[in-house]
Design a protein around this motif. Sequence first.
Motif, PDB file in Angstrom:
ATOM      1  N   LEU A 217      -1.954  -3.011   5.647  1.00 27.33           N
ATOM      2  CA  LEU A 217      -1.773  -4.068   4.750  1.00 27.33           C
ATOM      3  C   LEU A 217      -0.351  -4.557   4.394  1.00 27.33           C
TER       4      LEU A 217
ATOM      5  N   CYS B 134       0.763  -1.228   0.181  1.00 25.96           N
ATOM      6  CA  CYS B 134       0.149   0.177  -0.134  1.00 25.96           C
ATOM      7  C   CYS B 134       0.791   1.314   0.022  1.00 25.96           C
TER       8      CYS B 134
ATOM      9  N   CYS C  32      -7.737   0.347   2.741  1.00 23.90           N
ATOM     10  CA  CYS C  32      -7.947   1.922   2.786  1.00 23.90           C
ATOM     11  C   CYS C  32      -8.243   2.654   1.424  1.00 23.90           C
TER      12      CYS C  32
ATOM     13  N   CYS D 118      -1.481   2.491   6.503  1.00 20.75           N
ATOM     14  CA  CYS D 118      -2.073   1.348   6.438  1.00 20.75           C
ATOM     15  C   CYS D 118      -1.319   0.003   6.799  1.00 20.75           C
TER      16      CYS D 118
ATOM     17  N   CYS E 174      -6.021  -0.447  -2.365  1.00 16.52           N
ATOM     18  CA  CYS E 174      -5.774  -1.036  -1.391  1.00 16.52           C
ATOM     19  C   CYS E 174      -7.210  -1.603  -0.762  1.00 16.52           C
TER      20      CYS E 174
HETATM   21 ZN   LIG Z   1      -3.865   0.695   2.530  1.00 16.10          ZN
END
Ligand SMILES: [Zn+2]
Length: 242
Positions: free
Chosen positions: A132, A125, A150, A130, A147
């Motif tokens: 991820l 990301c 987000c 974030c 993503c």
């Molecule tokens: Zn993200």
Amino acid sequence: MIDRIDIAKYSNIVVLTGAGISVPSGLKPFRGPGGLWNDIDILKYATVEALQRDPAGVWNFANYLREQVNLVKPNKAHFALAELENSLPSHKEFTLITQNVDELHQKAGNRKVVEYHGSINKTKCSNKKCHLQPYKDTHSSNEMPRCSLCSSPLRHDIILFGEDIPSDAQLRSSSALRKSDLFIAIGTSGTVYPAADFVTIARRLGATTILVNLEDIEEGGTMFQQVYLGNAEEILPELFGV
Ligand SMILES: [Zn+2]
């Protein structure tokens, strides 16, 4: 004349590789004549500013790089390094730090690889806050994905100009170097960062230092004790006796 290294003498081997080791595989260096990225492209796409301004453009550009990387295979120099690591007894340490994002070392069979500049075959990301996690992704697509957590643009997990080396890669590199008794840089200029810094650390510790590179060393001298100029595909098998 290449003197075979007496590997048995060493317990902590650190190898640094740069773009030069992937050139015999058919992968063009990023810069220079015939380079994959010309200077305009680098300024336009391979920077933090570009990611903010034009994430889809950066995605497309890196996607092209991913396609190129996944067309090529490891060469004899990669395989020589894999054989070196895999032939060592378990009490010896071996760390391969690479500036390449092409995963050719892992494909050749190296296990302990520090990806100093990230990996083109991972996606992450663009939003630093974030959660991820970067994930393995060899899929090629010109459509920039977003993503799932987000909705920020996703990006390839490679270091852009203006970004720091990941702290994990820095820590693993410096801790390996601090123990090294043999340091070998391959396919990278010996007088620029990070090779120049790494060799300085290794020499301070009394390590044996070796450079294998196609081009001659620039003015200003070098900290390397042994320098082999030429194709790493020919030199490494001889150097390691594999
Ligand atoms: Zn993200």
